[in-house]
Design an enzyme around this catalytic site. Structure first.
Site, PDB file in Angstrom:
ATOM      1  N   GLY A 114      -2.416  -4.386   8.678  1.00 15.57           N
ATOM      2  CA  GLY A 114      -3.824  -4.756   8.610  1.00 15.57           C
ATOM      3  C   GLY A 114      -4.731  -3.665   8.103  1.00 15.57           C
ATOM      4  CG  LEU A 115      -8.789  -3.629   9.452  1.00 17.52           C
ATOM      5  CD1 LEU A 115      -9.604  -2.597  10.243  1.00 17.52           C
ATOM      6  CD2 LEU A 115      -9.714  -4.754   8.984  1.00 17.52           C
ATOM      7  N   GLY A 133       0.811  -1.210   0.000  1.00 18.62           N
ATOM      8  CA  GLY A 133       0.000   0.000   0.000  1.00 18.62           C
ATOM      9  C   GLY A 133       0.844   1.259   0.000  1.00 18.62           C
ATOM     10  CB  CYS A 139      -4.454   4.806  -0.218  1.00 16.30           C
ATOM     11  SG  CYS A 139      -4.862   4.355   1.484  1.00 16.30           S
TER      12      CYS A 139
END
Length: 235
Positions: A161-162, A82, A179
């Site tokens: 993760g998130l 990412g 992002c």
């Protein structure tokens, strides 16, 4: 035939410095690879922090390091996938340390189920979230991003993760291209729902429950001390 119960140890950590959380993840990943700990989930939030993925897209940071310091924000480079993202107060973060082989997931399905985890939480409050279109990572409400994903998988064991926006200060996102996706907005559950939200502790627990449901974990073992998990890896 009754399916076997799959357990997930969940560590509730509260507000944690980013580097401290990163060091803990590295320790847990090592323990999980060696089979010394079981699948583990870290539930937490960070002080204001910007992180870059392994592609090192520094051009998506729109302010200088001196300006970051004056804002009271940190910047860290990581080995996750990412682009640049922001972590801060009033954001729910999950860092799964799980063996994909043990649950029969590939990388693509893993990311998809992380997306479903956030979509389910949003739906509890009447918010219709969706996965991103082509080249759009994370979870979106209309054209605004509500949840980010950045993962690392090493020898089949996950980390990072998130991050789901409950009610963070969205002004922090103005200093980056979130992002790496230009001309898109950022939103939060608070802004999108018409319902009254419970405490953030409840929302964090609901996100954990959504994760467990998405990944088929039927037995959650809640922990509040790092030593309850890390201590097991020394045995």
């Amino acid at each position: 035939m009754r399916l076997p119960r799959r357990s997930l140890e969940v560590l509730k950590m509260g507000n944690v410095n980013y580097l401290d959380a990163l060091k803990l993840q590295e320790k847990l990943v090592s323990g999980r690879k060696l089979g010394k700990i079981s699948d583990t989930l870290l539930s937490l939030q960070h002080p204001p922090t910007y992180t870059l993925g392994k592609r090192r897209t520094d051009h998506n940071l729109l302010v200088s390091k001196d300006e970051l310091q004056s804002m009271g924000a940190e910047l860290h480079h990581t080995e996750r996938g990412g682009d640049i993202t922001f972590h801060g107060p009033h954001q729910a973060i999950l860092y799964p340390i799980i063996s994909l082989k043990d649950i029969g997931f590939g990388a693509r399905k893993y990311v998809k189920n992380l997306e479903l985890t956030m979509i389910e939480l949003a739906s509890l409050y009447g918010v219709k979230a969706r996965v991103g279109s082509k080249c759009e990572t994370g979870v979106w409400v209309g054209e605004k991003k509500i949840g980010a994903i950045g993962v690392r998988i090493s020898s089949g064991v996950t980390s990072h993760g998130l991050a789901f926006n409950i009610d963070p200060d969205l002004n922090y996102f103005k200093h980056i291209v979130p992002c790496g996706i230009a001309n898109k907005g950022v939103t939060s559950l608070r802004r999108e729902t018409k319902l009254e939200l419970p405490s953030e502790e409840v929302l964090h627990e609901q996100l954990v429950s959504s994760f467990a449901k998405s990944f088929g974990f039927t037995n959650l073992v809640w922990k509040e001390n790092v030593s309850d998990i890390v201590g097991n890896s020394r045995n």
